[in-house]
Write an enzyme that holds these catalytic residues in place. Structure first.
Site, mmCIF file in Angstrom:
data_model
loop_
_atom_site.group_PDB
_atom_site.id
_atom_site.type_symbol
_atom_site.label_atom_id
_atom_site.label_comp_id
_atom_site.label_asym_id
_atom_site.label_seq_id
_atom_site.Cartn_x
_atom_site.Cartn_y
_atom_site.Cartn_z
ATOM 1 N N CYS A 1 -4.776 -2.933 2.851
ATOM 2 C CA CYS A 1 -4.492 -2.851 4.293
ATOM 3 C C CYS A 1 -5.693 -3.132 5.185
ATOM 4 O O CYS A 1 -6.092 -4.265 5.338
ATOM 5 C CB CYS A 1 -3.849 -1.510 4.626
ATOM 6 S SG CYS A 1 -3.082 -1.568 6.263
ATOM 7 N N GLU B 1 -5.864 8.717 8.039
ATOM 8 C CA GLU B 1 -6.306 8.343 6.678
ATOM 9 C C GLU B 1 -7.627 9.003 6.305
ATOM 10 O O GLU B 1 -7.859 9.346 5.144
ATOM 11 C CB GLU B 1 -6.403 6.821 6.544
ATOM 12 C CG GLU B 1 -5.050 6.164 6.384
ATOM 13 C CD GLU B 1 -5.157 4.744 5.898
ATOM 14 O OE1 GLU B 1 -5.637 4.518 4.780
ATOM 15 O OE2 GLU B 1 -4.760 3.848 6.666
ATOM 16 N N GLU C 1 0.866 -1.194 0.000
ATOM 17 C CA GLU C 1 0.000 0.000 0.000
ATOM 18 C C GLU C 1 0.900 1.240 0.000
ATOM 19 O O GLU C 1 1.969 1.222 0.634
ATOM 20 C CB GLU C 1 -0.841 -0.017 1.285
ATOM 21 C CG GLU C 1 -1.645 1.245 1.565
ATOM 22 C CD GLU C 1 -2.219 1.293 2.999
ATOM 23 O OE1 GLU C 1 -1.535 0.825 3.950
ATOM 24 O OE2 GLU C 1 -3.339 1.800 3.162
ATOM 25 N N ASN D 1 0.331 -0.985 5.296
ATOM 26 C CA ASN D 1 1.249 -0.256 6.184
ATOM 27 C C ASN D 1 0.614 -0.366 7.561
ATOM 28 O O ASN D 1 -0.349 0.355 7.854
ATOM 29 C CB ASN D 1 1.317 1.229 5.842
ATOM 30 C CG ASN D 1 2.109 1.554 4.584
ATOM 31 O OD1 ASN D 1 3.241 2.016 4.646
ATOM 32 N ND2 ASN D 1 1.493 1.328 3.434
ATOM 33 N N ASN E 1 -6.923 6.253 -1.653
ATOM 34 C CA ASN E 1 -5.846 5.300 -1.366
ATOM 35 C C ASN E 1 -6.086 4.136 -2.341
ATOM 36 O O ASN E 1 -7.037 3.375 -2.179
ATOM 37 C CB ASN E 1 -5.942 4.859 0.096
ATOM 38 C CG ASN E 1 -4.748 4.025 0.527
ATOM 39 O OD1 ASN E 1 -4.053 3.438 -0.286
ATOM 40 N ND2 ASN E 1 -4.534 3.964 1.832
ATOM 41 N N LYS F 1 -9.397 2.019 -1.877
ATOM 42 C CA LYS F 1 -9.609 1.482 -0.522
ATOM 43 C C LYS F 1 -10.961 1.911 0.047
ATOM 44 O O LYS F 1 -11.299 3.109 0.041
ATOM 45 C CB LYS F 1 -8.466 1.968 0.380
ATOM 46 C CG LYS F 1 -8.464 1.405 1.794
ATOM 47 C CD LYS F 1 -7.189 1.858 2.501
ATOM 48 C CE LYS F 1 -7.049 1.333 3.907
ATOM 49 N NZ LYS F 1 -5.764 1.750 4.534
HETATM 50 N N1 CDV Z 1 -2.929 1.503 6.612
HETATM 51 C C1 CDV Z 1 -3.867 0.897 7.366
HETATM 52 O O1 CDV Z 1 -5.008 0.690 6.929
HETATM 53 N N2 CDV Z 1 -3.486 0.551 8.618
HETATM 54 C C2 CDV Z 1 -4.413 -0.069 9.552
HETATM 55 C C3 CDV Z 1 -4.133 0.302 10.995
HETATM 56 C C4 CDV Z 1 -4.307 1.708 11.269
HETATM 57 C C5 CDV Z 1 -5.078 -0.460 11.915
HETATM 58 C C6 CDV Z 1 -4.399 -1.577 9.430
HETATM 59 O O2 CDV Z 1 -5.495 -2.161 9.399
HETATM 60 O O3 CDV Z 1 -3.326 -2.189 9.444
#
Ligand code: CDV
Length: 308
Positions: free
Chosen positions: A169, A143, A48, A194, A107, A124
């Site tokens: 993510c 975010e 990501e 991430n 994203n 996303k």
């Molecule tokens: N980049 C993300 O979406 N990170 C989230 C954290 C913040 C919980 C994740 O689900 O890994």
């Protein structure tokens, strides 16, 4: 069942610092892509927001500072060498990046085919964190300040090699993400992430970050009889540690290969797509066993409400 082999790679990225240029990051991505190709992989998953540092950790108010993290075209002049390398080697890839499209920030990830052409785009949907910085918080996760909710759903693309879907993510923690793709017969889900080792919203023992990451991928793969290829941006970025744990998960729910480091690292596995067929014909034969007439609440309700 006759075997259908597909060689997948995952390219974990170590930290990307704010001072790193796009050209430097793209060079690293090309080296990883070449490594994946030299191992025989047909597709490689990158993380990501792979082109920049994970900027939602900061509350930035100067539009010029924010825009510096976004791509307005893909490929653009600085990312085209990655597309050229993919076409030259005949390897497809997933790439996450921050997208500015008609004034809206997303994203985003794209799926690029083995001919270097864009097959599909995903934006996303499950955007975590806050829209405004928390006063006095040592960590921020903003975010919601930077990204609109994706407007493209969870499509699956039938490529010559496999039916491939994407998520990004936080999406991987939601069973709905995988199920919507499972209902389209997805064979491979690619995911970049991430995941900070510390969270803003709640204080959790650190070991649970990795546990929940793997648990989510393994459950998603098993319950939807698909392969999952997940790529971290890992290590200490601008002083902030992020988990590694990039991996390839089989439809059995087993982790077939997992990254060792928190740095640039390629992992790969020759996946047998026919493994899905056993699950789809038996325990997860959706047509035979699903009962959507009892699942209405899933789409009618967002938050939980106690029984009357
Ligand atoms: N980049 C993300 O979406 N990170 C989230 C954290 C913040 C919980 C994740 O689900 O890994």
């Amino acid at each position: 069942m006759s075997a259908r082999k597909l060689h997948l790679a995952v390219a974990q990225l170590g930290p990307v610092q704010r001072s790193d240029t796009r050209a430097q990051v793209v060079r690293r991505l090309i080296e990883l892509l070449e490594d994946a190709h030299s191992r025989g992989a047909a597709w490689v998953t990158f993380p990501e927001l792979a082109l920049t540092t994970f900027f939602p950790r900061w509350s930035l108010d100067d539009p010029a500072d924010v825009q510096a993290f976004f791509e307005t075209e893909m490929p653009g002049p600085l990312t085209r060498p990655l597309f050229d390398a993919a076409r030259e080697k005949g390897i497809g890839f997933y790439l996450g990046y921050a997208e500015l499209a008609d004034g809206t920030q997303y994203n985003t990830s794209i799926l690029v085919g083995r001919d270097g052409g864009i097959v599909g785009k995903y934006r996303k949907i499950h955007i975590p964190g806050d829209a405004q910085a928390r006063d006095g918080a040592a960590l921020q996760h903003l975010e919601k300040k930077y990204f609109a909710v994706g407007d493209l759903g969870f499509p699956v693309w039938q490529t010559p090699d496999a039916a491939i879907g994407m998520c990004i993510c936080n999406d991987r923690r939601w069973p709905e993400t995988f199920r919507v793709m499972g209902l389209q017969g997805v064979e491979v889900v690619m995911a970049g992430y991430n995941t900070p080792s510390g969270y803003v919203q709640w204080d959790e023992p650190i070991h649970l970050r990795m546990h929940h990451h793997l648990l989510s991928l393994q459950a998603g793969a098993y319950q939807n009889a698909c392969w999952v290829a997940a790529a971290a941006k890992a290590g200490v970025e601008e002083g902030n540690p992020m988990i590694g744990g990039s991996c390839i998960v089989a439809p059995t729910g087993e982790i077939m290969v997992r990254a060792f480091s928190e740095d640039d690292e390629v992992i790969n596995f020759v996946c047998d797509l026919s493994v899905s067929e056993h699950y789809r014909a038996n325990i997860f034969n959706f047509a035979a066993h699903r009962r959507p007439e009892h699942y209405g609440m899933i789409v009618e309700r967002t938050g939980a409400r106690p029984p009357a």
